[in-house]
Scaffold this motif. Sequence first.
Motif, mmCIF file in Angstrom:
data_model
loop_
_atom_site.group_PDB
_atom_site.id
_atom_site.type_symbol
_atom_site.label_atom_id
_atom_site.label_comp_id
_atom_site.label_asym_id
_atom_site.label_seq_id
_atom_site.Cartn_x
_atom_site.Cartn_y
_atom_site.Cartn_z
ATOM 1 N N UNK A 174 -8.101 -9.084 14.616
ATOM 2 C CA UNK A 174 -6.699 -8.519 15.252
ATOM 3 C C UNK A 174 -6.335 -7.139 14.506
ATOM 4 N N UNK A 175 -6.749 -6.104 15.122
ATOM 5 C CA UNK A 175 -6.395 -4.826 14.525
ATOM 6 C C UNK A 175 -4.836 -4.342 14.866
ATOM 7 N N UNK A 176 -4.461 -4.779 15.882
ATOM 8 C CA UNK A 176 -3.182 -4.894 16.282
ATOM 9 C C UNK A 176 -2.306 -5.143 15.149
ATOM 10 N N UNK A 177 -2.262 -6.012 14.382
ATOM 11 C CA UNK A 177 -1.452 -6.409 13.278
ATOM 12 C C UNK A 177 -1.669 -5.876 12.170
ATOM 13 N N UNK A 178 -3.005 -5.303 11.912
ATOM 14 C CA UNK A 178 -3.269 -4.349 10.704
ATOM 15 C C UNK A 178 -2.712 -2.824 11.071
ATOM 16 N N UNK A 179 -2.639 -2.395 12.385
ATOM 17 C CA UNK A 179 -1.946 -1.028 12.599
ATOM 18 C C UNK A 179 -0.565 -1.085 12.443
ATOM 19 N N UNK A 180 -0.276 -2.386 12.878
ATOM 20 C CA UNK A 180 1.421 -2.590 12.679
ATOM 21 C C UNK A 180 1.738 -2.589 11.250
ATOM 22 N N UNK A 181 0.819 -3.232 10.384
ATOM 23 C CA UNK A 181 1.250 -3.129 8.849
ATOM 24 C C UNK A 181 0.969 -1.730 8.246
ATOM 25 N N UNK A 182 0.209 -1.012 8.588
ATOM 26 C CA UNK A 182 0.054 0.245 8.115
ATOM 27 C C UNK A 182 1.274 1.304 8.790
ATOM 28 N N UNK A 189 1.456 5.697 -2.882
ATOM 29 C CA UNK A 189 1.684 5.409 -1.774
ATOM 30 C C UNK A 189 0.749 6.131 -0.616
ATOM 31 N N UNK A 190 0.717 7.353 -0.557
ATOM 32 C CA UNK A 190 -0.169 8.015 0.331
ATOM 33 C C UNK A 190 -1.635 7.919 0.166
ATOM 34 N N UNK A 191 -2.010 7.697 -0.880
ATOM 35 C CA UNK A 191 -3.330 7.181 -1.198
ATOM 36 C C UNK A 191 -3.908 5.816 -0.777
ATOM 37 N N UNK A 196 -6.235 2.067 3.420
ATOM 38 C CA UNK A 196 -5.965 1.110 4.413
ATOM 39 C C UNK A 196 -6.341 1.758 5.983
ATOM 40 N N UNK A 197 -5.953 2.763 6.339
ATOM 41 C CA UNK A 197 -6.410 3.382 7.521
ATOM 42 C C UNK A 197 -7.925 3.392 7.586
ATOM 43 N N UNK A 198 -8.640 4.025 6.468
ATOM 44 C CA UNK A 198 -10.039 4.014 6.505
ATOM 45 C C UNK A 198 -10.825 2.889 6.684
ATOM 46 N N UNK A 199 -10.283 1.903 5.969
ATOM 47 C CA UNK A 199 -10.754 0.548 6.105
ATOM 48 C C UNK A 199 -10.843 -0.032 7.381
ATOM 49 N N UNK A 200 -9.605 0.186 8.086
ATOM 50 C CA UNK A 200 -9.246 -0.271 9.424
ATOM 51 C C UNK A 200 -10.328 0.195 10.324
ATOM 52 N N UNK A 201 -10.691 1.641 10.107
ATOM 53 C CA UNK A 201 -11.384 2.523 10.989
ATOM 54 C C UNK A 201 -12.836 1.709 11.047
ATOM 55 N N UNK A 232 -11.120 0.567 -3.079
ATOM 56 C CA UNK A 232 -9.655 0.322 -2.813
ATOM 57 C C UNK A 232 -9.441 -0.437 -3.694
ATOM 58 N N UNK A 233 -9.646 -1.584 -3.991
ATOM 59 C CA UNK A 233 -9.195 -2.705 -5.046
ATOM 60 C C UNK A 233 -9.572 -2.262 -6.544
ATOM 61 N N UNK A 234 -10.724 -1.546 -6.643
ATOM 62 C CA UNK A 234 -11.319 -1.568 -7.799
ATOM 63 C C UNK A 234 -10.421 -0.173 -8.385
ATOM 64 N N UNK A 235 -10.302 0.820 -7.604
ATOM 65 C CA UNK A 235 -9.428 1.923 -7.957
ATOM 66 C C UNK A 235 -7.946 1.670 -8.241
#
Length: 215
Positions: A104-112, A169-171, A176-181, A198-201
């Motif tokens: 469900x990419x819609x939920x992920x987009x909303x979260x971003x 926050x910006x990073x 998140x946007x790159x993962x979702x893409x 993302x997690x490691x950094x």
Amino acid sequence: MPVASLGMSDAIAQQLRNDILRGEISGGDRLRQDHIATRFGASHVPVREALQKLGAEGLVLFQPRRGAMVTPLTQEDAQEITDMRLELECLALRKAMTVFGAIDCGSAELAIAKGNDSNDLDQLMSANWAFHRSIYAVENQPRLMKSLEALWLHNERYQRLVFETIPYKLKSQQEHAEILSAVRAVLSEKAVDLLAKHIREGGSKMTQILQDRLP
């Protein structure tokens, strides 16, 4: 157990949990039952039950002859959380993309979007977990998600430390946007690789901040 007592203990536990996550009660602070009972206008029974709930979650430790204290933040704990997130979240995303079908990419987009628009740290932390949770096909991996939810309870304490200390926050939101893409394009390995990075950094930032702060 009386229903009234259970309700009060849950309410006390929730407030203390929030105070601990927000750093309003610091790691290592003692939690005196008499002080808590006075604060909430409660007897010692629901206070003791509330502390036991938080102890079961790992947010509170019980020491002989010293009582309850908030579990301290440590570099070792931050690293263990990062290591566990790497294994469990990458597993969750890989399984979600290759086994369970459409995410469900819609939920992920909303979260971003909510994360981008967040005006305070509480909103950002909620949006952060909502994004990660949304891409793991929650309903199809209940046991794995239960483990991740417990892990993120502790992860939030460390993430708040990062976001309070540096402009992260910006990073984080861009990642998140790159993962979702990659998820949307059904590029499973790329999505997992981006998530791992993302997690490691983020974990590296946590341990560095703790190293600078702790004696």
